[in-house]
Design a protein around this motif. Structure first.
Motif, PDB file in Angstrom:
ATOM      1  N   VAL A 213       0.817  -1.209   0.000  1.00 10.87           N
ATOM      2  CA  VAL A 213       0.000   0.000   0.000  1.00 10.87           C
ATOM      3  C   VAL A 213       0.855   1.266   0.000  1.00 10.87           C
ATOM      4  O   VAL A 213       0.594   2.213  -0.748  1.00 10.87           O
ATOM      5  N   LEU A 214       1.892   1.300   0.816  1.00  8.81           N
ATOM      6  CA  LEU A 214       2.668   2.524   0.967  1.00  8.81           C
ATOM      7  C   LEU A 214       3.704   2.719  -0.132  1.00  8.81           C
ATOM      8  O   LEU A 214       3.919   3.843  -0.589  1.00  8.81           O
ATOM      9  N   GLY A 215       4.359   1.646  -0.552  1.00  9.65           N
ATOM     10  CA  GLY A 215       5.416   1.799  -1.524  1.00  9.65           C
ATOM     11  C   GLY A 215       6.581   2.581  -0.942  1.00  9.65           C
ATOM     12  O   GLY A 215       6.636   2.842   0.267  1.00  9.65           O
ATOM     13  N   PRO A 216       7.521   3.017  -1.779  1.00  7.88           N
ATOM     14  CA  PRO A 216       8.737   3.652  -1.268  1.00  7.88           C
ATOM     15  C   PRO A 216       8.603   5.141  -0.958  1.00  7.88           C
ATOM     16  O   PRO A 216       9.477   5.719  -0.309  1.00  7.88           O
ATOM     17  N   ASN A 217       7.523   5.790  -1.405  1.00  3.39           N
ATOM     18  CA  ASN A 217       7.467   7.248  -1.328  1.00  3.39           C
ATOM     19  C   ASN A 217       6.506   7.794  -0.282  1.00  3.39           C
ATOM     20  O   ASN A 217       6.306   9.008  -0.207  1.00  3.39           O
ATOM     21  N   SER A 218       5.916   6.935   0.531  1.00  3.60           N
ATOM     22  CA  SER A 218       4.922   7.380   1.507  1.00  3.60           C
ATOM     23  C   SER A 218       5.448   7.220   2.926  1.00  3.60           C
ATOM     24  O   SER A 218       6.159   6.267   3.233  1.00  3.60           O
ATOM     25  N   ASP A 219       5.066   8.150   3.780  1.00  2.00           N
ATOM     26  CA  ASP A 219       5.446   8.086   5.188  1.00  2.00           C
ATOM     27  C   ASP A 219       4.333   7.514   6.050  1.00  2.00           C
ATOM     28  O   ASP A 219       4.559   7.139   7.197  1.00  2.00           O
ATOM     29  N   GLY A 220       3.142   7.475   5.508  1.00  2.00           N
ATOM     30  CA  GLY A 220       2.003   6.967   6.248  1.00  2.00           C
ATOM     31  C   GLY A 220       0.777   6.990   5.374  1.00  2.00           C
ATOM     32  O   GLY A 220       0.852   7.265   4.171  1.00  2.00           O
TER      33      GLY A 220
END
Length: 244
Positions: A213-220
């Motif tokens: 869901v988050l992948g590498p570019n999300s913080d939350g």
């Protein structure tokens, strides 16, 4: 169904779960979801972006910045803009019978729209926001979060959305109305994914795999339960978020 099917009504409260180092942080129980439709190419938007950053620090608020693409033609292509963000804003307008969209615009709990830089109107809308459904999250190891919400037959069925976001980024604008400015952005929406349905007679429980869901570019990510008006977005019943 498990204990989520029990018809329990309980008070919605904010809680911050202290987790071991390297684990995720969960914040449950927001009163208001603030969706800001903004653009790096809009001269009036920096004030709204700063206001969203301030509001997003409050415990009762989930702040989300949806960068739109319809101002890209004036000389600067927003580095965070997504066509889906523009479509979401159009969907809200259509659901209210409106024929225009604008930036900056804040929408609170899918119901109330205000000019995004108007702190007084934003505060009034937040003060009137009432969460209707407890939305709970819990960690499932280090690689998943479990969403749950109880049954409530006074409400209509709704979609469960996961909205991954970046907490902060700095951008130097090289062209357009904000040319030459180095601007800070927060709560930057990266995507918006439907992960299931909430049923008023049964509730729901859904496991959310973090890496997928988050992948590498999300913080939350915010987890939002939102009614729909046909194919259009409706009111937000409840929401929580998690950070990694």
């Amino acid at each position: 169904m498990n204990n989520l099917s029990l018809r329990l009504r309980f008070a919605l409260s904010f809680c911050l779960l202290a987790l071991p180092a390297g684990a995720i942080e969960i914040r449950s129980g927001a009163d208001a979801v603030i969706e800001l439709f903004t653009s790096q190419g809009c001269s009036r938007c920096p004030d709204a972006d700063r206001l969203l950053a301030q509001l997003g620090e409050r415990e009762e608020v989930i702040a989300l910045a949806y960068h739109i693409d319809y101002w890209d033609y004036i000389g600067w292509e927003d580095t965070f803009a997504l066509p889906a963000n523009t479509e979401l804003q159009k969907g809200y307008a259509q659901s209210w019978g409106k024929n225009r969209i604008y930036t900056p615009q804040m929408i609170i709990n899918g119901q109330t729209a205000v000019v995004g830089s108007d702190a007084v109107e934003a505060e009034n809308a937040i003060a009137q926001a009432v969460p209707l459904l407890p939305v709970n999250l819990r960690a499932n190891g280090a690689d998943a979060v479990v969403f749950s919400a109880p049954a409530d037959e006074t409400l209509s069925s709704a979609i469960v959305w996961v909205v991954p976001y970046r907490e902060r980024a700095e951008v130097t604008i090289e062209r357009g109305e904000n040319s030459g400015q180095a601007l800070s952005y927060t709560h930057i929406v990266v995507s918006r994914q439907a992960i299931g349905m909430w049923d008023p007679s049964e509730g729901a429980e859904i496991t959310i795999p973090l890496e997928e869901v988050l992948g590498p570019n999300s913080d939350g990510a915010a987890v939002i339960v939102q009614e729909k008006d046909g194919a259009l977005p409706g009111r937000i019943l409840g929401a929580s978020l998690f950070l990694r």
